[in-house]
Structure formats: C-alpha cells, structure tokens
Design an enzyme around this catalytic site. Structure first.
Site, PDB file in Angstrom:
ATOM      1  N   THR A 145       2.595  -1.870   0.360  1.00 39.38           N
ATOM      2  CA  THR A 145       2.964  -2.049   1.632  1.00 39.38           C
ATOM      3  C   THR A 145       2.059  -3.244   2.120  1.00 39.38           C
ATOM      4  O   THR A 145       1.093  -3.790   1.521  1.00 39.38           O
ATOM      5  CB  THR A 145       2.472  -0.775   2.410  1.00 39.38           C
ATOM      6  OG1 THR A 145       1.035  -0.497   2.665  1.00 39.38           O
ATOM      7  CG2 THR A 145       3.282   0.453   2.288  1.00 39.38           C
ATOM      8  N   GLU A 155      -1.868  -2.818   1.801  1.00 34.94           N
ATOM      9  CA  GLU A 155      -2.134  -2.886   0.405  1.00 34.94           C
ATOM     10  C   GLU A 155      -2.142  -4.328   0.292  1.00 34.94           C
ATOM     11  O   GLU A 155      -3.253  -4.915  -0.308  1.00 34.94           O
ATOM     12  CB  GLU A 155      -1.376  -2.297  -0.400  1.00 34.94           C
ATOM     13  CG  GLU A 155      -1.772  -2.661  -1.885  1.00 34.94           C
ATOM     14  CD  GLU A 155      -1.192  -1.524  -3.147  1.00 34.94           C
ATOM     15  OE1 GLU A 155      -0.611  -0.534  -2.609  1.00 34.94           O
ATOM     16  OE2 GLU A 155      -1.446  -1.630  -3.995  1.00 34.94           O
ATOM     17  N   ASP A 197      -1.022  12.442  18.013  1.00 37.79           N
ATOM     18  CA  ASP A 197      -2.085  12.809  17.002  1.00 37.79           C
ATOM     19  C   ASP A 197      -2.104  13.734  15.964  1.00 37.79           C
ATOM     20  O   ASP A 197      -1.798  14.806  16.309  1.00 37.79           O
ATOM     21  CB  ASP A 197      -3.401  12.992  18.078  1.00 37.79           C
ATOM     22  CG  ASP A 197      -4.602  13.307  17.274  1.00 37.79           C
ATOM     23  OD1 ASP A 197      -4.665  12.811  16.013  1.00 37.79           O
ATOM     24  OD2 ASP A 197      -5.680  13.611  17.938  1.00 37.79           O
ATOM     25  N   ASP A 256      -8.027   0.637   1.016  1.00 33.66           N
ATOM     26  CA  ASP A 256      -8.643  -0.845   0.356  1.00 33.66           C
ATOM     27  C   ASP A 256      -9.982  -0.875   0.515  1.00 33.66           C
ATOM     28  O   ASP A 256     -10.334  -1.954   0.549  1.00 33.66           O
ATOM     29  CB  ASP A 256      -7.730  -1.886   0.516  1.00 33.66           C
ATOM     30  CG  ASP A 256      -7.421  -2.039   2.240  1.00 33.66           C
ATOM     31  OD1 ASP A 256      -7.643  -1.021   2.849  1.00 33.66           O
ATOM     32  OD2 ASP A 256      -7.425  -3.328   2.690  1.00 33.66           O
ATOM     33  N   LYS A 284     -17.069  -1.003  11.057  1.00 34.38           N
ATOM     34  CA  LYS A 284     -18.325  -0.801  11.483  1.00 34.38           C
ATOM     35  C   LYS A 284     -18.961   0.326  11.602  1.00 34.38           C
ATOM     36  O   LYS A 284     -18.281   1.198  11.884  1.00 34.38           O
ATOM     37  CB  LYS A 284     -18.108  -1.439  13.014  1.00 34.38           C
ATOM     38  CG  LYS A 284     -17.769  -2.974  13.050  1.00 34.38           C
ATOM     39  CD  LYS A 284     -17.787  -3.570  14.484  1.00 34.38           C
ATOM     40  CE  LYS A 284     -17.251  -4.943  14.519  1.00 34.38           C
ATOM     41  NZ  LYS A 284     -16.874  -5.377  15.694  1.00 34.38           N
ATOM     42  N   ASP A 317      -6.845   3.910   9.129  1.00 36.12           N
ATOM     43  CA  ASP A 317      -7.565   2.758   9.839  1.00 36.12           C
ATOM     44  C   ASP A 317      -9.294   2.985   9.201  1.00 36.12           C
ATOM     45  O   ASP A 317      -9.422   4.039   9.352  1.00 36.12           O
ATOM     46  CB  ASP A 317      -7.644   2.803  11.304  1.00 36.12           C
ATOM     47  CG  ASP A 317      -6.142   2.543  11.732  1.00 36.12           C
ATOM     48  OD1 ASP A 317      -5.733   1.644  11.337  1.00 36.12           O
ATOM     49  OD2 ASP A 317      -5.546   3.582  12.604  1.00 36.12           O
ATOM     50  N   GLU A 341       3.043  13.214   6.247  1.00 38.99           N
ATOM     51  CA  GLU A 341       2.433  11.777   6.088  1.00 38.99           C
ATOM     52  C   GLU A 341       1.523  11.676   7.480  1.00 38.99           C
ATOM     53  O   GLU A 341       2.006  11.786   8.616  1.00 38.99           O
ATOM     54  CB  GLU A 341       3.374  10.991   5.948  1.00 38.99           C
ATOM     55  CG  GLU A 341       2.480   9.372   5.919  1.00 38.99           C
ATOM     56  CD  GLU A 341       3.123   8.071   5.267  1.00 38.99           C
ATOM     57  OE1 GLU A 341       4.226   8.160   4.887  1.00 38.99           O
ATOM     58  OE2 GLU A 341       2.272   7.411   4.999  1.00 38.99           O
TER      59      GLU A 341
HETATM   60  C1  LIG Z   1      -3.617   0.918   8.859  1.00 39.26           C
HETATM   61  S1  LIG Z   1      -2.011   1.767   9.355  1.00 39.26           S
HETATM   62  C2  LIG Z   1      -1.378   2.436   7.819  1.00 39.26           C
HETATM   63  C3  LIG Z   1       0.327   2.610   7.980  1.00 39.26           C
HETATM   64  C4  LIG Z   1       0.798   3.029   6.707  1.00 39.26           C
HETATM   65  N1  LIG Z   1       0.335   4.519   6.225  1.00 39.26           N
HETATM   66  C5  LIG Z   1       0.799   2.141   5.628  1.00 39.26           C
HETATM   67  O1  LIG Z   1       0.107   2.457   4.568  1.00 39.26           O
HETATM   68  O2  LIG Z   1       1.376   1.060   5.710  1.00 39.26           O
HETATM   69  C6  LIG Z   1      -2.676   3.130   9.938  1.00 39.26           C
HETATM   70  C7  LIG Z   1      -1.692   4.029  10.847  1.00 39.26           C
HETATM   71  O3  LIG Z   1      -2.232   5.283  11.260  1.00 39.26           O
HETATM   72  C8  LIG Z   1      -1.751   5.654  12.709  1.00 39.26           C
HETATM   73  N2  LIG Z   1      -2.842   6.720  13.087  1.00 39.26           N
HETATM   74  C9  LIG Z   1      -4.418   6.563  13.087  1.00 39.26           C
HETATM   75  N3  LIG Z   1      -4.837   7.652  13.336  1.00 39.26           N
HETATM   76  C10 LIG Z   1      -3.812   8.420  13.620  1.00 39.26           C
HETATM   77  C11 LIG Z   1      -3.692   9.790  14.237  1.00 39.26           C
HETATM   78  N4  LIG Z   1      -4.772  10.673  14.300  1.00 39.26           N
HETATM   79  N5  LIG Z   1      -2.481  10.358  14.032  1.00 39.26           N
HETATM   80  C12 LIG Z   1      -1.270   9.875  13.813  1.00 39.26           C
HETATM   81  N6  LIG Z   1      -1.448   8.620  13.547  1.00 39.26           N
HETATM   82  C13 LIG Z   1      -2.536   7.824  13.588  1.00 39.26           C
HETATM   83  C14 LIG Z   1      -2.087   4.163  13.274  1.00 39.26           C
HETATM   84  O4  LIG Z   1      -1.185   4.316  14.528  1.00 39.26           O
HETATM   85  C15 LIG Z   1      -1.415   3.210  12.351  1.00 39.26           C
HETATM   86  O5  LIG Z   1      -0.108   2.995  12.531  1.00 39.26           O
END
Ligand SMILES: C[S@@+](CC[C@H](N)C(=O)[O-])C[C@H]1O[C@@H](n2cnc3c(N)ncnc32)[C@H](O)[C@@H]1O
Length: 237
Positions: free
Chosen positions: A215, A218, A125, A184, A152, A148, A73
């Site tokens: 979640t 969502e 990462d 979304d 923009k 994320d 994941e």
């Molecule tokens: C919008 S949140 C969604 C969290 C989860 N997947 C959910 O649906 O509840 C996006 C998450 O991805 C993480 N993230 C973004 N880019 C990442 C990367 N390159 N490697 C690991 N985590 C990352 C962010 O820190 C954040 O916690």
C-alpha cells in the site's frame, strides 16, 4: 524502552487527531446514502467518532446477513489492503473501523464500484468500537496494518498498540484466532513485539506478510529505507 507502555484505563488519549474532513457533495451523498447499509449507523457519543456508552453490541450475523467468520480491520484508510483481501476471501466477512470520513467514503465508493459485498464500515474509534460493538470471542482475525506511528516520544501515548489494547484484542478473538500487524517503524515494531509477545493470551507465529498487498504507506516506508515488519500472533485458548 523509552515508550510509555502503561495500560490506559479510559483512553482519553486517542490514536488519532480530528482532522477537517472535506468531501465533495457527490462523495458525501454517496457515502451517506450507504448509512445503515455498507456503513453501520453507530449510535455516537459526544463526538462524531465516538460510540455511545449504551450502544448495543452488534449481531454480526444480522450485520452481514449470514453466519461466517468475521475479521476486523483497524484503521483501514481507503481500503488499499482491505478491498483486495476481502475480495479474495468471499467466505469471510470484514468489519472495518476508520475514523477519517473521507477515507471511509473512498472505501465505500470502491466497495460499490467493485461490488464487494462482504465488508461493513464502522466510521468510529476502533477502541470504543471493539469494546462496545464487537461481541467477546467473535473474531477469527484482527488486522492492524500501518497504524499511525506517532514517532515523537511525547506522542507515543497515542500509539494504538499497548497492553490495554492487546487485552481488548485478545478478548474479541476466538481461541486460535490471529492478530496480524504491519509497520514500517522499527521502533514501533519492537513495541508491538514487546507488548504482544509478552501478553499471556498470544503466541508469536513466524513473521509473514501473507496476502497483504503493498500500500501507499508501505511504499513510502520502503522509499525512505525503512524495513517492513509483518507480525502474526495466535490467540491461545
Ligand atoms: C497510516 S494509516 C494506514 C491505513 C491502512 N491501514 C493502510 O495500510 O493503508 C492509519 C489509519 O488509521 C486510522 N485510525 C487511526 N486511529 C484509529 C482508530 N482508533 N480507529 C479507527 N481508525 C483509526 C487513521 O485515520 C488512518 O486512516
């Protein structure tokens, strides 16, 4: 489509920005106490979230203490999808990438509290992690739920799902493995469809949320009248 979909060669642009990560002392102690256990002790590069160029590829059987199908994941946050989904599949192991330490720490606390043993957390990462830590053709599924959205235009280059990332995911999935994505943001969903459906290594399956729980992200999208897309692709041989 206005989005810049050119492959990035070295990903100097990441899909996240560094945020100050405050944790309570007790939370930090509990999290750091799991280093080398639930939290993988990944050799870091220059940044806390990077992976050293010479990091060894993981021995997944040693990492999980057994031979089982492995799911990755990406960006699991505090594990709102991950924990119930991993608990429902005790025969599968899940490697979770999350760069935001407080979220990774909350996930680890929950894994301990709920005695979920088939998850390991890589607090780096996911792009570098998939490239350097995960063996080719080793994953049965990759989950990318609510990455994320970077809405923009000037930030679209930060979006995780682009042709180079699709190449990387394709290379880590076994033939027949699946890539599940949810968002979304309709326009990001279109970008995902363009990138992954247009990739020679993937065929689209019917869109389906399957066992993915609702979640926070969502709920927020639905409250703001955004439709949820649940995309599923199969890695062809
Ligand atoms: C919008 S949140 C969604 C969290 C989860 N997947 C959910 O649906 O509840 C996006 C998450 O991805 C993480 N993230 C973004 N880019 C990442 C990367 N390159 N490697 C690991 N985590 C990352 C962010 O820190 C954040 O916690």
């Amino acid at each position: 489509m206005p989005t810049d979909l050119r492959p990035r060669l070295h990903r100097e642009v990441t899909s996240f920005v560094r945020r100050s990560a405050r944790m309570r002392d007790s939370q930090r102690r509990a999290y750091e106490g799991q280093l080398g256990g639930l939290v993988l002790d990944v050799p870091q590069g220059g940044l806390r979230t990077s992976v050293a160029d010479d990091a060894a590829v993981l021995d997944l059987a040693a990492t999980f203490g057994r031979v089982a199908p492995v799911v990755v994941e990406i960006g699991c946050g505090p594990g709102d999808s991950l924990v119930p989904m991993a608990r429902a599949r005790p025969d599968v192991d899940v490697l979770a990438f999350e760069v935001f330490e407080p979220a990774a720490a909350a996930l680890v606390a929950r894994l301990v509290r709920e005695d979920v043993t088939n998850v390991r957390v890589a607090p780096v990462d996911a792009v570098a992690g998939l490239e350097r830590l995960v063996p080719p053709a080793s994953l049965t599924e990759v989950w990318t739920f609510f990455p994320d959205p970077w809405p923009k235009l000037k930030h679209h280059k930060r979006r995780l799902v682009d042709p180079a990332f699709a190449d990387l995911v394709a290379s880590r999935l076994v033939p027949g493995g699946r890539w599940r994505l949810a968002t979304d943001w309709a326009e990001y969903a279109d970008q995902m469809r363009t990138v992954v459906s247009g990739h020679a290594a993937f065929v689209a399956l019917p869109e389906d949320r399957e066992d993915r729980p609702v979640t926070r992200f969502e709920r927020r999208g639905t409250a703001e009248d955004r439709a949820i897309a649940d995309l599923v692709y199969r890695r062809v041989a």
